[in-house]
Write an enzyme that holds these catalytic residues in place. Sequence first.
Site, PDB file in Angstrom:
ATOM      1  CB  ALA A  12      -0.949  -0.017   1.199  1.00  0.00           C
ATOM      2  CB  ALA A  13       3.911   2.407   1.519  1.00  0.00           C
ATOM      3  N   GLY A  14       3.515   1.551  -1.888  1.00  0.00           N
ATOM      4  CA  GLY A  14       4.271   1.512  -3.140  1.00  0.00           C
ATOM      5  C   GLY A  14       3.684   2.429  -4.199  1.00  0.00           C
ATOM      6  NE  ARG A  92      13.570 -11.726 -13.131  1.00  0.00           N
ATOM      7  CZ  ARG A  92      13.780 -13.008 -13.437  1.00  0.00           C
ATOM      8  NH1 ARG A  92      14.981 -13.504 -13.412  1.00  0.00           N
ATOM      9  NH2 ARG A  92      12.776 -13.782 -13.792  1.00  0.00           N
ATOM     10  CG  ASN A 105       7.401 -12.602  -5.630  1.00  0.00           C
ATOM     11  OD1 ASN A 105       6.798 -11.647  -5.157  1.00  0.00           O
ATOM     12  ND2 ASN A 105       8.425 -12.461  -6.463  1.00  0.00           N
ATOM     13  CB  THR A 129      -1.589  -6.155  -9.203  1.00  0.00           C
ATOM     14  OG1 THR A 129      -2.989  -5.996  -9.451  1.00  0.00           O
ATOM     15  CG2 THR A 129      -0.816  -5.162 -10.049  1.00  0.00           C
ATOM     16  N   GLY A 130       0.817  -8.087  -8.211  1.00  0.00           N
ATOM     17  CA  GLY A 130       2.271  -8.187  -7.977  1.00  0.00           C
ATOM     18  C   GLY A 130       2.904  -9.318  -8.779  1.00  0.00           C
ATOM     19  CG  ASP A 159      -0.505  -7.526 -20.096  1.00  0.00           C
ATOM     20  OD1 ASP A 159       0.573  -6.934 -20.176  1.00  0.00           O
ATOM     21  OD2 ASP A 159      -0.831  -8.234 -19.123  1.00  0.00           O
ATOM     22  CG  HIS A 187       1.560  -9.600 -16.437  1.00  0.00           C
ATOM     23  ND1 HIS A 187       1.258  -8.582 -17.309  1.00  0.00           N
ATOM     24  CD2 HIS A 187       2.436  -9.071 -15.548  1.00  0.00           C
ATOM     25  CE1 HIS A 187       1.927  -7.500 -16.955  1.00  0.00           C
ATOM     26  NE2 HIS A 187       2.653  -7.770 -15.888  1.00  0.00           N
TER      27      HIS A 187
END
Length: 327
Positions: A12-14, A92, A105, A129-130, A159, A187
Amino acid sequence: MKSPVRVAVTGAAGQICYSLLFRIASGSMLGPDQPVELRLLEITPALKALEGVVMELDDCAFPLLAGVQIGDDANQVFDGVNLACLVGARPRTKGMERGDLLEANGAIFKPQGRALNDHAADDVRVLITGNPANTNALIAMSNAPDIPRERFNALTRLDHNRAVAQLAAKTGSSVNDVKHLSIWGNHSATQYPDVFHATVGGRPAPELVDQAWLESDFLPRVQQRGAAIIEARGASSAASAANATVDHMRDWVLGTAEDDWVSMSVPSDGSYGVPEGIISSFPCTVSGGAYSIVQGLDVNDFSRGKIDASTAELVEEREAVRSLGLI
Ligand code: NAX
């Protein structure tokens, strides 16, 4: 007034969330009459920055924002959540092999899957989403045995939206005229943006563009768009990724347009020969809160090869996370 929907967001802080949270709180995702309560998860060192983001959310005085809670414990943050947008992931870094990336992950999505399993509301829907989004979704899904599998999706809507914009630009049309585009597979750079069923202003897209443009321009441009944005902006796609996350969740909850479909990464049921169980992108419609993979499309030899290549990559990723004991 409806009762609030509880929405969890991780990372959430990204940078994606710096756009996403404000879109959710403003009503873009669930509509102008649906209050939301935000549950925001971060790692401990990022909580201070997250407090700053929450101050800004407060300063927007969003009429639909019924409450915000933050924390670094997934078991608390996911308590009773109806929707979960899992954005936070381990990127990565230099010298990292794919196995290291999947393992790092796994350390995030395995416990988060379990926490959702144990604490989320019965109707929870989870969108990952990550990156690597499809396989992260597989890890979360596999660690949440009590949540129906079809409640785990991964994001390929960015996409899809990129492909719509490229086809509209090429044909000198509005994005509103482009229908029935599909993203298949992972993705990643192997994804397959398929225009063979698409129409532009009611005309079949294959009549408007040639195979050479498809192969040497359109496909690589959509597949490499993320890299092009990093090259130009010095940072990865953020606002457009947030927008796609909003689009996917909105359509999953409220339904897709009658005359179109969207691309969603969903657990494969074996449709179109995509191996069962991997989370792969398909053309989908949504009605009554449940998605369906569009059936009965002809898949030509060109598309077959591209779909098979991308789904083979997903199968490899599944084998890798299986051997790491993550699923
Ligand atoms: P940022 O690095 O700006 O933010 C990620 C945030 O996640 C950080 O604040 C970090 O502290 C947090 N985080 C890390 N581990 C966590 C955990 N265990 N629990 C909660 N939070 C945690 O990245 P950003 O640009 O926001 O991108 C987020 C993710 O989206 C990345 O994995 C990125 O690759 C991916 N993307 C996916 C896209 C898609 O279409 N599916 C497109 C855009 C983007 O590349």
